[in-house]
Design a protein around this motif. Structure first.
Motif, PDB file in Angstrom:
ATOM      1  N   MET A   1       0.968   8.579  29.000  1.00 44.58           N
ATOM      2  CA  MET A   1       0.966   9.603  27.769  1.00 44.58           C
ATOM      3  C   MET A   1       1.056  10.937  28.250  1.00 44.58           C
ATOM      4  N   VAL A   2       1.686  11.844  27.358  1.00 41.80           N
ATOM      5  CA  VAL A   2       1.734  13.174  27.997  1.00 41.80           C
ATOM      6  C   VAL A   2       0.197  13.865  27.859  1.00 41.80           C
ATOM      7  N   ARG A   3       0.021  14.877  28.439  1.00 38.77           N
ATOM      8  CA  ARG A   3      -1.241  15.498  28.799  1.00 38.77           C
ATOM      9  C   ARG A   3      -0.936  17.075  27.966  1.00 38.77           C
ATOM     10  N   LEU A   4      -2.039  17.491  27.437  1.00 41.49           N
ATOM     11  CA  LEU A   4      -1.998  18.558  26.702  1.00 41.49           C
ATOM     12  C   LEU A   4      -2.795  19.861  27.730  1.00 41.49           C
ATOM     13  N   SER A   5      -1.866  20.583  28.122  1.00 36.64           N
ATOM     14  CA  SER A   5      -2.537  21.947  28.693  1.00 36.64           C
ATOM     15  C   SER A   5      -2.557  23.036  27.640  1.00 36.64           C
ATOM     16  N   VAL A   6      -3.709  23.792  27.579  1.00 39.25           N
ATOM     17  CA  VAL A   6      -3.854  24.860  26.675  1.00 39.25           C
ATOM     18  C   VAL A   6      -3.485  26.240  27.477  1.00 39.25           C
ATOM     19  N   ASN A   7      -2.612  26.742  26.947  1.00 38.27           N
ATOM     20  CA  ASN A   7      -2.302  28.240  27.501  1.00 38.27           C
ATOM     21  C   ASN A   7      -3.158  29.379  26.822  1.00 38.27           C
ATOM     22  N   LEU A   8      -3.925  30.041  27.605  1.00 41.57           N
ATOM     23  CA  LEU A   8      -4.841  31.030  27.313  1.00 41.57           C
ATOM     24  C   LEU A   8      -4.455  32.357  27.309  1.00 41.57           C
ATOM     25  N   ASN A   9      -2.969  32.815  27.545  1.00 41.19           N
ATOM     26  CA  ASN A   9      -2.710  34.160  27.398  1.00 41.19           C
ATOM     27  C   ASN A   9      -3.004  34.873  26.054  1.00 41.19           C
ATOM     28  N   LYS A  10      -2.890  34.389  25.017  1.00 41.80           N
ATOM     29  CA  LYS A  10      -3.098  34.933  23.736  1.00 41.80           C
ATOM     30  C   LYS A  10      -4.724  35.343  23.599  1.00 41.80           C
ATOM     31  N   ILE A  11      -5.673  34.652  24.172  1.00 43.21           N
ATOM     32  CA  ILE A  11      -6.941  34.888  24.180  1.00 43.21           C
ATOM     33  C   ILE A  11      -7.132  36.030  25.219  1.00 43.21           C
ATOM     34  N   ALA A  12      -6.361  36.193  26.147  1.00 39.11           N
ATOM     35  CA  ALA A  12      -6.490  37.519  27.214  1.00 39.11           C
ATOM     36  C   ALA A  12      -6.057  38.572  26.233  1.00 39.11           C
ATOM     37  N   THR A  13      -4.791  38.372  25.348  1.00 40.40           N
ATOM     38  CA  THR A  13      -4.286  39.404  24.973  1.00 40.40           C
ATOM     39  C   THR A  13      -5.142  40.283  23.964  1.00 40.40           C
ATOM     40  N   LEU A  14      -5.887  39.304  23.076  1.00 41.53           N
ATOM     41  CA  LEU A  14      -7.069  39.817  21.958  1.00 41.53           C
ATOM     42  C   LEU A  14      -8.089  40.506  22.624  1.00 41.53           C
ATOM     43  N   ARG A  15      -8.585  39.820  23.830  1.00 40.58           N
ATOM     44  CA  ARG A  15      -9.554  40.716  24.721  1.00 40.58           C
ATOM     45  C   ARG A  15      -8.975  41.988  24.937  1.00 40.58           C
ATOM     46  N   ASN A  16      -7.741  42.125  25.530  1.00 36.48           N
ATOM     47  CA  ASN A  16      -7.358  43.325  26.246  1.00 36.48           C
ATOM     48  C   ASN A  16      -7.107  44.384  25.233  1.00 36.48           C
ATOM     49  N   SER A  17      -7.022  43.979  23.969  1.00 37.81           N
ATOM     50  CA  SER A  17      -6.596  44.952  22.834  1.00 37.81           C
ATOM     51  C   SER A  17      -7.804  45.854  22.643  1.00 37.81           C
ATOM     52  N   ARG A  18      -9.017  45.424  23.215  1.00 38.68           N
ATOM     53  CA  ARG A  18     -10.093  46.384  22.841  1.00 38.68           C
ATOM     54  C   ARG A  18     -11.036  46.725  24.011  1.00 38.68           C
ATOM     55  N   GLY A  19     -10.490  45.979  25.320  1.00 44.16           N
ATOM     56  CA  GLY A  19     -11.258  46.106  26.191  1.00 44.16           C
ATOM     57  C   GLY A  19     -12.598  45.335  26.352  1.00 44.16           C
ATOM     58  N   GLY A  20     -13.307  45.343  27.306  1.00 43.47           N
ATOM     59  CA  GLY A  20     -14.477  44.615  27.325  1.00 43.47           C
ATOM     60  C   GLY A  20     -14.311  43.035  27.478  1.00 43.47           C
ATOM     61  N   ASN A  21     -15.212  42.013  27.102  1.00 42.31           N
ATOM     62  CA  ASN A  21     -14.982  40.652  27.459  1.00 42.31           C
ATOM     63  C   ASN A  21     -15.124  39.847  26.299  1.00 42.31           C
ATOM     64  N   ILE A  22     -14.749  40.287  24.869  1.00 44.02           N
ATOM     65  CA  ILE A  22     -14.433  39.540  23.768  1.00 44.02           C
ATOM     66  C   ILE A  22     -13.134  39.203  23.413  1.00 44.02           C
ATOM     67  N   PRO A  23     -12.728  38.163  23.345  1.00 42.50           N
ATOM     68  CA  PRO A  23     -13.529  36.810  23.628  1.00 42.50           C
ATOM     69  C   PRO A  23     -13.529  36.656  24.918  1.00 42.50           C
ATOM     70  N   ASP A  24     -14.401  35.639  25.348  1.00 42.87           N
ATOM     71  CA  ASP A  24     -14.783  35.362  26.633  1.00 42.87           C
ATOM     72  C   ASP A  24     -13.802  34.346  27.182  1.00 42.87           C
ATOM     73  N   LEU A  25     -12.767  34.789  28.012  1.00 43.51           N
ATOM     74  CA  LEU A  25     -11.571  34.008  28.417  1.00 43.51           C
ATOM     75  C   LEU A  25     -12.211  32.697  29.316  1.00 43.51           C
ATOM     76  N   ILE A  26     -13.161  33.235  30.176  1.00 45.63           N
ATOM     77  CA  ILE A  26     -13.752  32.012  31.116  1.00 45.63           C
ATOM     78  C   ILE A  26     -14.518  30.848  30.112  1.00 45.63           C
ATOM     79  N   GLN A  27     -15.173  31.521  29.194  1.00 47.31           N
ATOM     80  CA  GLN A  27     -16.068  30.582  28.583  1.00 47.31           C
ATOM     81  C   GLN A  27     -14.939  29.733  27.568  1.00 47.31           C
ATOM     82  N   ILE A  28     -14.075  30.347  27.112  1.00 49.73           N
ATOM     83  CA  ILE A  28     -13.081  29.289  26.361  1.00 49.73           C
ATOM     84  C   ILE A  28     -12.441  28.346  26.994  1.00 49.73           C
ATOM     85  N   ALA A  29     -11.980  28.959  28.455  1.00 46.56           N
ATOM     86  CA  ALA A  29     -11.457  27.942  29.362  1.00 46.56           C
ATOM     87  C   ALA A  29     -12.164  26.548  29.558  1.00 46.56           C
ATOM     88  N   ILE A  30     -13.802  26.988  29.619  1.00 45.96           N
ATOM     89  CA  ILE A  30     -14.751  25.933  29.917  1.00 45.96           C
ATOM     90  C   ILE A  30     -14.689  25.285  28.788  1.00 45.96           C
TER      91      ILE A  30
END
Length: 242
Positions: A1-30
């Motif tokens: 059965m095909v596996r689902l890999s979640v691409n987190l680039n857009k999470i980082a895009t949102l974070r980078n738009s304001r600086g800081g660490n919101i949303p937390d990329l690492i926590q979302i990966a976990i």
């Protein structure tokens, strides 16, 4: 059965738009893995506009499923992945200024170039994949590079499906079957979503992995992360029931 890999680039895009660490990329990966994601995909680009090279190092210790790093195999990118040693590296022919991946490799023209990069990756035990257009003739040249897999660029499939052109799937089926003839496994990615995912899997049930980012992350705005990942997994499971 095909596996689902979640691409987190857009999470980082949102974070980078304001600086800081919101949303937390690492926590979302976990959390993505906890909620059922069977892999995490990231695509660091030279301008660092979303996933940064430091993000990749930070992610390394929290990925308990599979880490798939996509990118154009520049010297900097190769140094990164040979240091990180992810489960899979997907080679993508991005130019520096594209908004998103928009084509696959011409494996006839770039066969020697790709062969050199893939040999370095495989010496370190990294599974390799080549981003490929749905053109069966490209598969034989891809196989000569030593790659383990191809990843079907599904951008045109998604566009055709949205316009009601389901016949566009046939070139993808033919390319996937040709890959199997050469003992290459098949992944797929780009613009896959809850509307077009099941049809793709129904027609190519031997896919190994789909990586989904833009649509999946967008769906979380309305559905939440856990519910979204579970909904995508249900789409995958349902496709195998037909």
């Amino acid at each position: 059965m095909v596996r689902l890999s979640v691409n987190l680039n857009k999470i980082a895009t949102l974070r980078n738009s304001r600086g800081g660490n919101i949303p937390d990329l690492i926590q979302i990966a976990i959390d993505s893995q906890k909620f059922g994601a069977q892999g995490i995909t990231v695509h660091p680009r030279p301008d660092g506009r979303h996933i940064t090279y430091q993000d990749v190092y930070d992610l390394k210790s929290v990925i308990k499923t599979e880490l798939n790093i996509e990118g154009r195999p520049t010297t900097k990118f190769m140094n990164l992945v040979l240091d990180i040693l992810p489960k899979q590296v997907t080679l993508v022919p991005d130019s520096d200024h594209v908004k998103t991946s928009n084509s696959g490799w011409d494996t006839f023209i770039y066969q020697d170039f790709l062969t050199e990069k893939i040999q370095k990756l495989k010496k370190k035990g990294i599974r390799t994949s080549i981003f490929l257009e749905p053109e069966p003739k490209l598969v034989s040249f891809a196989s000569k590079t030593g790659t383990d897999r191809i990843e079907l660029f599904t951008g045109n499939y998604a566009l055709g499906y949205m316009k009601g052109n389901k016949e566009i799937i046939y070139s993808y089926i033919a390319t996937a079957k040709k890959a199997m003839e050469y003992n290459l496994s098949v992944n797929a990615g780009h613009d896959l979503n809850l509307e077009n995912l099941s049809f793709l899997i129904e027609k190519i049930p031997f896919l190994k992995e789909v990586s989904i980012g833009q649509s999946l992350i967008s769906d979380t705005i309305y559905m939440g992360l856990e519910n979204t990942i579970q909904t995508y997994l249900k789409k995958i499971y349902k496709a195998y029931e037909k």
